[in-house]
Structures are given as structure tokens and as C-alpha cells.
Design an enzyme around this catalytic site. Structure first.
Site, short mmCIF file in Angstrom:
data_model
loop_
_atom_site.label_atom_id
_atom_site.label_comp_id
_atom_site.label_asym_id
_atom_site.label_seq_id
_atom_site.Cartn_x
_atom_site.Cartn_y
_atom_site.Cartn_z
N TYR A 19 134.96 54.00 96.80
CA TYR A 19 135.19 52.91 95.85
C TYR A 19 135.66 51.68 96.62
CZ TYR A 19 135.25 56.58 92.23
OH TYR A 19 134.93 57.63 91.40
N HIS B 195 132.89 64.99 95.68
CA HIS B 195 132.40 63.96 94.76
C HIS B 195 131.06 64.32 94.14
CE1 HIS B 195 133.07 59.36 94.17
NE2 HIS B 195 132.64 59.91 93.07
N SER C 246 134.64 58.44 82.64
CA SER C 246 133.88 57.67 81.64
C SER C 246 134.11 58.20 80.23
CB SER C 246 132.38 57.68 81.98
OG SER C 246 132.14 57.09 83.22
N PRO C 247 135.37 58.41 79.82
CA PRO C 247 135.64 59.03 78.52
C PRO C 247 135.32 58.14 77.33
CG PRO C 247 137.69 58.30 79.51
CD PRO C 247 136.62 58.12 80.56
N GLY D 234 133.08 52.15 78.36
CA GLY D 234 133.68 51.09 77.56
C GLY D 234 133.06 50.87 76.21
#
Length: 336
Positions: A56, A132, A210-211, A215
Site C-alpha cells: 500500500y 495477501h 471492503s465491508p 463505500g
């Protein structure tokens, strides 16, 4: 904030903070001082689990995010759980904003990665070290053996696997017990629920990234939203197209209605729904705004009954939804 236990004994805040967006994938990176202050503010709110990865970063600094997290948390290190990841690099030859991933879980690569992460995070150990992405060229037993060695050496205390299949998980777990898997999970992305019985059997936790469908489920994005095609992954995600905005109206109405009933926000309902499904699910929403962090933290206080969760599940299975981003393409390192 309430805490939860992943695996046998890793206690973390019920909601963690996904830190990626400070550096990567959601538009221009946040200024360092502002990002560090935001991460510290999250700690003050009760967050103890902070998720990052060696990849990242920014164009100028590919490992930028780990450095931010390490700097922000160095003086409260004993009170937090730092999560980072190894095992991928980006295909820099691609012109896509969301560049394909090249997996590499060779033991020598893992060894180099853990040393780099420890240095950037300014710590002597990593609390939860995720593979990952699965590397099809390295057997799960080989990866698990390296993890067992790193645990014995004190460089990591727990490990996990992201985007994992049942077979890979079982094989790895037999060599070195897995504490958690980290998979995409939201009201729009429920395909990993089939893994839940296996996780319960093995006593493995589930970290949900990414719950809120990147967004969308916050209800904050309107029709015709524009994202930077050079820096923002959302510019290429199917749930943010004009057609998707129409198709997802019923889903957003459902969330808004539930939010009104609970005097909550759609984001909080999205998180509460998964928190109340299983006691070993920990979502890690990413936000750069402290007010959103506070809002997300409030979801841990919302209790939905089993009947309410089941009713939401039934509704989600019957209403129309657009396609949702399902993950970055993975390519072989042999050709790159």
C-alpha cells in the site's frame, strides 16, 4: 469499543481500521501529518486493530502506508494490534488504475518482506501477518512452515490468509494454525459465507475488507459520481456506474429504512449486520475522515437479533443489485 477474539487468542477491537486509503487506491494520498493524526485519533476512539500492507504505497514510495502506521502507533505499540501483509507485487507494466497482482510466496521473498515490514512499522513483531494472495506456485504447507518459523522467532505472533479457498486453508492450518482469513465481504459480496462453517470448525476468525462495497453502502455517493481514473480504483468498479445507480436503489432504500428504525446510519447498519452474524467477524472499513471513523465505531453498539439478521439476509437475496467489484486480477509471476 468492544473487543473480539480472532482464532485462539488474538483480541482486537470489534471494528478495525483499514489504513490503505491514506496512501493508495482512493485518490491522491493524504498528507503524512494529517494521516498520522487521523490514525492516532482512531486509537483514541477505541480502535486497536490497524490494517496495512507492504504494497500500500504511492508512486514515489511503494511502502508508504506501513511507514504511516508505524509512525502513528509507535508510542502506543503495546496497546494495538498491527496487521500487515506479504506475498504480492503490482504489475507495473499495466496501464490500468487497478493494476494486476503478481503473487510471490517463496520463502526467501517472505523473509525479505517481514524484515522490511518490521523496519517500516518500527516494531519487533507483527501481530497478524497475512498472506495477501495465494501463490499457486508455492504449496500451502511451505508457506505455513515459514509462518511457524517466524512465530518461533518472535517476528510475528499470528498469521492469516487473504482470499483463500477451503482446501488451501485446511492444508496450511494443519502445519501452522491460522488465526484469521481476510476476505472481501459486504451486503453486496456474500460469496465467502460458504466458508463460515469451515472457519467455525477450525476456530479461524474472519476479517472483512471492503465491508461497505468500497463505500457504496454508506449512501454517500450519488448518481453520476466522478472518480479520478488515474488514482482511484472506484473509477473502474461496476457498482459506481450510471446503470448501477439505478439498479441499486432498492438496496439503498432498504439500508436507509433500517437506519431510520435504529436511529443509525446506513454505514452503521452495514457493519452491524455482519458483526451480529458471527462473534468472530471483524470488519475493517477504511476511512480517512475522523467523523467517518467515529460513525463506524458506533456500529459496534448496535445489536441486531438473529431474526433481524435473517430478515436482512432474505431481503438481500431477493432484491436486485448491480455487479460489485470482486477483486483485482491476479497474474502469474512467470510471465512478469
Amino acid at each position: 469499543m468492544n473487543s473480539r477474539t480472532l482464532g485462539a487468542d488474538l483480541n482486537v477491537s470489534a471494528i478495525g481500521l483499514g489504513c490503505m486509503g491514506f496512501s493508495h487506491a482512493y485518490g491522491p494520498p493524504t498528507e503524512d501529518d494529517e494521516a498520522i493524526q487521523a490514525i492516532r485519533t482512531a486509537f483514541d476512539m477505541g480502535y486497536t486493530m490497524f490494517d496495512t500492507a507492504e504494497t500500500y504505497g504511492t508512486a514515489e514510495d511503494p511502502h508508504h502506508n506501513e511507514k504511516l502506521v508505524g509512525e502513528a502507533l509507535k508510542d502506543v505499540r503495546s496497546q494495538v494490534q498491527i496487521v500487515t501483509k506479504f506475498g504480492i507485487r503490482f504489475d507495473k507494466t499495466s496501464k490500468a488504475v487497478n493494476k494486476p497482482l503478481i503473487p510471490d510466496a517463496r520463502p526467501e521473498t517472505i523473509r525479505a518482506s517481514v524484515e522490511g515490514s518490521l523496519r517500516r512499522l518500527q516494531t519487533d513483531h507483527i501481530d497478524l501477518y497475512f498472506q495477501h494472495r495465494v501463490d499457486p506456485k508455492v504449496e500451502p504447507e511451505a508457506v505455513a512452515q515459514v509462518m511457524a518459523d517466524l512465530i518461533r522467532e518472535g517476528k510475528i505472533t499470528h498469521w492469516g490468509i487473504s482470499e483463500v479457498s477451503e482446501d488451501y486453508l485446511r492444508r496450511a492450518h494443519r502445519v501452522c494454525p491460522v488465526t484469521a482469513v481476510q476476505n472481501r465481504y459486504s451486503m453486496m459480496a456474500r460469496w465467502h459465507e460458504s466458508l463460515f462453517p469451515v472457519l467455525e470448525e477450525l476456530n479461524v476468525g474472519f476479517v472483512a475488507f471492503s465491508p461497505m462495497a468500497n463505500g457504496l453502502l454508506t449512501g454517500a455517493y450519488g448518481k453520476g459520481e466522478q472518480f479520478d481514473p488515474k488514482l482511484d480504483y472506484r473509477s473502474a468498479m461496476p457498482q459506481f456506474t450510471q446503470e448501477a445507480a439505478k439498479k441499486n436503489q432498492e438496496l439503498l432504500y432498504l439500508l436507509q429504512g433500517l437506519a431510520v428504525q435504529r436511529n443509525a446510519t446506513p454505514a452503521q447498519i452495514s457493519l452491524a449486520w455482519m458483526l451480529c452474524k458471527k462473534p468472530w467477524i471483524v470488519p475493517i472499513p477504511g476511512s480517512r475522515k475522523t467523523e467517518r471513523m467515529q460513525e463506524n465505531a458506533g456500529a459496534a453498539d448496535i445489536v441486531l437479533t438473529n431474526e433481524e439478521v435473517a430478515a436482512i439476509d432474505q431481503a438481500l437475496s431477493s432484491i436486485p443489485m448491480s455487479a460489485v467489484f470482486g477483486g483485482t486480477e491476479v497474474v502469474s509471476r512467470e510471465t512478469k
